[in-house]
Design a protein around this motif. Structure first.
Motif, PDB file in Angstrom:
ATOM      1  N   PRO A 122       0.822  -1.243   0.000  1.00  0.00           N
ATOM      2  CA  PRO A 122       0.000   0.000   0.000  1.00  0.00           C
ATOM      3  C   PRO A 122       0.847   1.280   0.000  1.00  0.00           C
ATOM      4  O   PRO A 122       1.956   1.285   0.505  1.00  0.00           O
ATOM      5  N   ASN A 165      -5.218  -9.527  -4.867  1.00  0.00           N
ATOM      6  CA  ASN A 165      -4.292  -9.362  -3.741  1.00  0.00           C
ATOM      7  C   ASN A 165      -4.309 -10.646  -2.914  1.00  0.00           C
ATOM      8  O   ASN A 165      -5.368 -11.268  -2.741  1.00  0.00           O
ATOM      9  N   LYS A 167      -2.630 -10.822   0.212  1.00  0.00           N
ATOM     10  CA  LYS A 167      -2.251 -10.562   1.603  1.00  0.00           C
ATOM     11  C   LYS A 167      -3.500 -10.437   2.462  1.00  0.00           C
ATOM     12  O   LYS A 167      -4.319  -9.528   2.276  1.00  0.00           O
ATOM     13  N   GLU A 170      -5.407  -7.066   4.062  1.00  0.00           N
ATOM     14  CA  GLU A 170      -4.999  -5.818   3.383  1.00  0.00           C
ATOM     15  C   GLU A 170      -6.058  -5.442   2.346  1.00  0.00           C
ATOM     16  O   GLU A 170      -6.446  -6.271   1.511  1.00  0.00           O
ATOM     17  N   ASN A 171      -6.509  -4.231   2.409  1.00  0.00           N
ATOM     18  CA  ASN A 171      -7.547  -3.790   1.470  1.00  0.00           C
ATOM     19  C   ASN A 171      -7.016  -3.791   0.028  1.00  0.00           C
ATOM     20  O   ASN A 171      -5.832  -3.584  -0.233  1.00  0.00           O
ATOM     21  N   GLN A 189     -12.296  -6.218   0.781  1.00  0.00           N
ATOM     22  CA  GLN A 189     -11.488  -6.601   1.934  1.00  0.00           C
ATOM     23  C   GLN A 189     -10.850  -7.947   1.620  1.00  0.00           C
ATOM     24  O   GLN A 189     -11.537  -8.908   1.259  1.00  0.00           O
ATOM     25  N   ASN A 190      -9.533  -7.996   1.688  1.00  0.00           N
ATOM     26  CA  ASN A 190      -8.825  -9.201   1.283  1.00  0.00           C
ATOM     27  C   ASN A 190      -8.883 -10.266   2.382  1.00  0.00           C
ATOM     28  O   ASN A 190      -8.468 -10.048   3.513  1.00  0.00           O
ATOM     29  N   ASN A 217      -3.666   3.398   0.420  1.00  0.00           N
ATOM     30  CA  ASN A 217      -3.601   2.381   1.484  1.00  0.00           C
ATOM     31  C   ASN A 217      -4.153   1.034   1.048  1.00  0.00           C
ATOM     32  O   ASN A 217      -4.723   0.286   1.862  1.00  0.00           O
ATOM     33  N   CYS A 218      -3.989   0.720  -0.228  1.00  0.00           N
ATOM     34  CA  CYS A 218      -4.433  -0.570  -0.753  1.00  0.00           C
ATOM     35  C   CYS A 218      -3.273  -1.252  -1.472  1.00  0.00           C
ATOM     36  O   CYS A 218      -2.311  -0.598  -1.905  1.00  0.00           O
ATOM     37  N   GLY A 219      -3.359  -2.599  -1.610  1.00  0.00           N
ATOM     38  CA  GLY A 219      -2.280  -3.342  -2.227  1.00  0.00           C
ATOM     39  C   GLY A 219      -2.755  -4.315  -3.273  1.00  0.00           C
ATOM     40  O   GLY A 219      -3.933  -4.704  -3.310  1.00  0.00           O
TER      41      GLY A 219
END
Length: 238
Positions: A122, A165, A167, A170-171, A189-190, A217-219
Motif C-alpha cells: 500500500p 491481492n 495478503k 490488506e484492502n 477486503q482481502n 492504502n491498498c495493495g
C-alpha cells in the motif's frame, strides 16, 4: 468660333481693298483674288479640323464605352473568382472531412496488458498503475511506459480491468479514470487471494486518456499467472 473671327477679318480686308477698286487700282483686284483664295483655304482647313475634332471626340467616347465595358467585365471576373474561391474552400473542407472519416473508419484499436510480477502498495497516496507487460496493442494507443490509453479518434470504447491481492487483511481497491475524472472505484477486503473485476463503455474524444490507479492504502499482488490486467478496444468511431 475661331474660324468665324478669321472670316470676319478677311471680309474686313476685302472691303478695304474694294474701296481701292473704286479708285481704279489694278493691284487691289489681284489682292482681292488672293484674299478670297486664302479665305477658301482657311475655310477648308477649319472644316478639316472640325472633322478631325469630331473624329477625336467619337474616339474618346468609344474608348470610354470600351473602358466601362472592361470595368464591368473585370468586376464580373472578380465576382466569379471570389465564387470559385468559396467553392474551392468548401470542397477542401469536405475533402478533409472525408479523409478524417476514412481514417476513422480504418482505425483499429485493441489492447491488453498486465502488471509486472511483484507486490504493489500500500501507498499513502493514490498511485498510477503501469501495466508494463503488453499482451496485445493493436493501433499502439496504449503506452507501457505510462499505463495510459490515448484515444486516436472519437468513438465508443470498451474497457475492462481485473485485480488481485493475496495478503490477508490488506484492502484492495483500484480506480478507472477518464482524463481527470474517476469513472469506477472498486474495492474488497482481502481474505486471502481475493479477486475483483469490472468494465465500462466510454465515449471518448480524440486525445482523451484512460488509465488505472491504485487506491490509497491498498495493495495488489502479481506473478506469472497474470492476475492484474487492463484491456480495451474501440467499438466504433464517431
Amino acid at each position: 468660333m475661331r474660324g468665324a473671327v478669321l472670316l470676319l477679318l478677311l471680309l474686313f480686308c476685302v472691303s478695304a481693298e474694294g474701296g481701292g477698286l473704286d479708285r481704279g487700282s489694278q493691284n487691289s483686284v489681284l489682292a482681292e483674288s488672293e484674299i478670297w483664295s486664302e479665305l477658301r483655304a482657311i475655310q477648308d482647313r477649319v472644316g478639316e479640323q472640325e472633322v478631325e475634332l469630331q473624329t477625336h471626340r467619337d474616339s474618346v467616347a468609344s474608348l470610354e464605352i470600351e473602358n466601362r465595358a472592361l470595368v464591368s467585365r473585370v468586376s464580373a471576373s472578380e465576382e466569379q473568382l471570389a465564387a470559385l474561391r468559396a467553392e474551392l474552400e468548401v470542397s477542401k473542407n469536405e475533402l478533409q472531412l472525408d479523409e478524417t472519416a476514412m481514417r476513422s473508419s480504418d482505425t483499429k484499436v485493441a489492447f491488453s496488458a498486465a502488471l509486472s510480477s511483484g507486490k504493489f502498495g500500500p501507498y499513502n497516496t493514490e498511485t498510477a498503475l503501469v501495466y508494463r507487460r503488453s499482451i496485445t496493442n493493436l493501433g499502439g494507443a496504449y503506452s507501457t511506459n505510462t499505463g495510459v490509453f490515448t484515444a486516436p479518434v472519437e468513438g465508443a470504447y470498451y474497457f475492462r480491468f481485473t485485480a488481485m491481492n493475496n495478503k490477508h487483511g490488506e484492502n484492495m481497491a483500484v480506480n478507472l479514470y477518464r482524463n481527470s475524472q474517476r469513472i469506477i472505484h472498486n474495492s474488497k477486503q482481502n481474505d486471502g487471494n481475493t479477486f475483483l473485476s469490472n468494465a465500462a463503455v466510454l465515449h471518448l474524444n480524440q486525445g482523451d486518456e484512460v488509465y488505472m490507479r491504485l487506491h490509497v492504502n491498498c495493495g495488489l499482488f502479481e506473478n506469472d499467472d497474470t492476475y492484474n490486467t487492463f484491456s480495451g478496444f474501440m467499438l466504433y468511431s464517431m
